[in-house]
Design an enzyme around this catalytic site. Structure first.
Site, short mmCIF file in Angstrom:
data_model
loop_
_atom_site.label_atom_id
_atom_site.label_comp_id
_atom_site.label_asym_id
_atom_site.label_seq_id
_atom_site.Cartn_x
_atom_site.Cartn_y
_atom_site.Cartn_z
N HIS A 163 0.83 -1.21 0.00
CA HIS A 163 0.00 0.00 0.00
C HIS A 163 0.87 1.26 0.00
O HIS A 163 0.54 2.24 0.67
CB HIS A 163 -0.95 0.01 1.19
CG HIS A 163 -1.84 -1.19 1.27
ND1 HIS A 163 -2.89 -1.41 0.40
CD2 HIS A 163 -1.81 -2.29 2.08
CE1 HIS A 163 -3.48 -2.56 0.69
NE2 HIS A 163 -2.84 -3.11 1.70
N SER A 181 9.77 -3.61 -12.47
CA SER A 181 9.05 -2.41 -12.02
C SER A 181 9.88 -1.18 -12.33
O SER A 181 11.05 -1.27 -12.63
CB SER A 181 8.79 -2.50 -10.53
OG SER A 181 8.31 -1.28 -10.05
N LYS A 187 18.94 5.52 -11.37
CA LYS A 187 19.25 6.86 -11.84
C LYS A 187 18.18 7.82 -11.34
O LYS A 187 17.11 7.40 -10.93
CB LYS A 187 19.34 6.90 -13.37
CG LYS A 187 18.13 6.30 -14.08
CD LYS A 187 18.32 6.28 -15.58
CE LYS A 187 18.32 7.67 -16.14
NZ LYS A 187 18.03 7.70 -17.57
N GLU A 194 10.09 4.70 -17.00
CA GLU A 194 8.82 5.42 -17.04
C GLU A 194 8.11 5.17 -18.38
O GLU A 194 6.89 5.04 -18.43
CB GLU A 194 9.06 6.91 -16.82
CG GLU A 194 9.49 7.23 -15.38
CD GLU A 194 9.89 8.67 -15.19
OE1 GLU A 194 9.78 9.45 -16.16
OE2 GLU A 194 10.31 9.01 -14.07
#
Length: 363
Positions: A163, A181, A187, A194
């Site tokens: 959570h 992930s 960095k 992303e």
């Protein structure tokens, strides 16, 4: 140019010219041309099968095979001349050119007994089969990097999250074997990761779009399904690119075990405190409540949990004994999670070996 040269397969159903907007709306050659090789391979195989049924003679098959191989070379050499007025899709383009190479009389027999719907399904399956082999290779490379890094850096311990809150200590290796992930600390501006996270929305959207297109159509092939081709092409490219980017990121990033260790705080051992009492025979529901009281006490007195005295702990519950201080050890905490899929060294190594075995084909 004669009027017969301008006839599409469905042109005989209409009189007069076709609206240019409809022509553009209907055509698919701009994207299904990538199937040229699969379409030609499928057509040669279909023609070969029709020699066994007597539909084609051996000479006719030889001519069709010769002509289609020439057409394939033209695509490969980028010399194939598209005729937009008649080349509606890759299937009609190939068959039209085949007729020019070997003559329409023999070329016209190629289509006997099949529809373009058959060709669409066959071409897509063949194309996907070819590209799924490539994607599997990318995935194997990615998993090899994960296994190698998980084994090499198994000593690194970091906070686990639930959570969006820091929870229990876990091994970095355990986290890596869970999921590739965008939270990797390699960095300050993880653009590649992303972008990967963003691409997942793109591919999920393509899946949802296809489901929406398919859900309302009746059985068998309908023209609606033309909408499956462009998303599929983009989808395969996106997944392939993403796997290669993820592999590159994971194979080159540098972890900072000292920062991982600094991110750990004693309150993350609250569950270990509860487990300590469970081993003394206290029901878990009760230990969970007691552990929460200890956390509250530490916050109240402004001290980390591991700095509370034995007297302060026993003020919460008399069943705490002197050896309770052994609970406040991060390495011991992760080693206590030794069940299958756990974060102890032995459990993580078991997961690593399972990945290695799968990558070696079970040998």
């Amino acid at each position: 140019m004669s009027s017969s040269d301008n006839t599409k397969l469905w042109g005989g159903r209409f009189t007069g010219s076709v609206d240019p907007v409809m022509m553009q709306y209907n055509e698919s050659l701009t994207f299904d041309r990538v199937f040229y090789s699969q379409d030609i391979r499928g057509s040669i195989a279909y023609a070969r099968a029709n020699t066994h049924t007597g539909i084609l003679t051996q000479h006719e098959f030889s001519e069709i095979e010769r002509g289609l191989k020439q057409v394939q070379k033209e695509w490969e050499n980028n010399t194939f001349e598209v005729r937009p007025e008649v080349d509606e899709d890759i299937h009609t383009a190939n068959e039209r050119r085949l007729g020019e190479v070997i003559g329409k009389e023999i070329a016209g027999k190629l289509h006997t007994g099949r529809s373009r719907n058959d060709q669409v399904a066959t071409d897509m399956r063949l194309w996907l089969r070819d590209h799924l082999d490539k994607l599997e290779g990318y995935l194997v490379d990615f998993l090899r990097v994960i296994a190698a890094r998980a084994e090499k850096e198994i000593e690194a311990v970091m906070p686990g999250y639930t959570h969006l809150q820091r929870a229990q200590p876990i091994r970095w290796s355990h986290w890596m074997l869970m999921y590739g992930s965008s939270l990797m600390p390699q960095k300050k501006n993880p653009d590649s990761l992303e972008l990967l996270r963003g691409k997942s929305g793109r591919v999920f959207g393509q899946m949802a779009g296809l489901m929406m297109s398919v859900k309302g159509i009746p059985s068998t092939y309908n023209k609606d399904l033309q909408e499956s081709v462009e998303p599929m092409l983009d989808h395969v490219k996106t997944v392939g690119d993403s796997l290669q980017i993820a592999t590159g990121v994971l194979s080159t990033l540098a972890i900072r075990p000292e920062n991982m260790l600094k991110a750990l705080t004693p309150d993350m051992l609250a569950t270990d405190l509860a487990d300590y009492l469970v081993r003394k025979g206290v029901p878990f529901r009760e230990t969970h409540h007691i552990s929460g009281q200890v956390v509250a006490l530490a916050e109240k007195v402004g001290k980390p949990m591991d700095k509370l005295s034995l007297e302060e702990l026993q003020g919460v519950d008399k069943r705490f004994e002197k050896n309770v201080m052994e609970v406040f050890d991060y390495q011991k905490s992760v080693e206590m999670r030794s069940a299958k899929g756990g974060t102890s060294k032995s459990a993580v190594m078991e997961q690593i070996e399972a990945v290695k075995t799968a990558l070696s084909g079970g040998r």
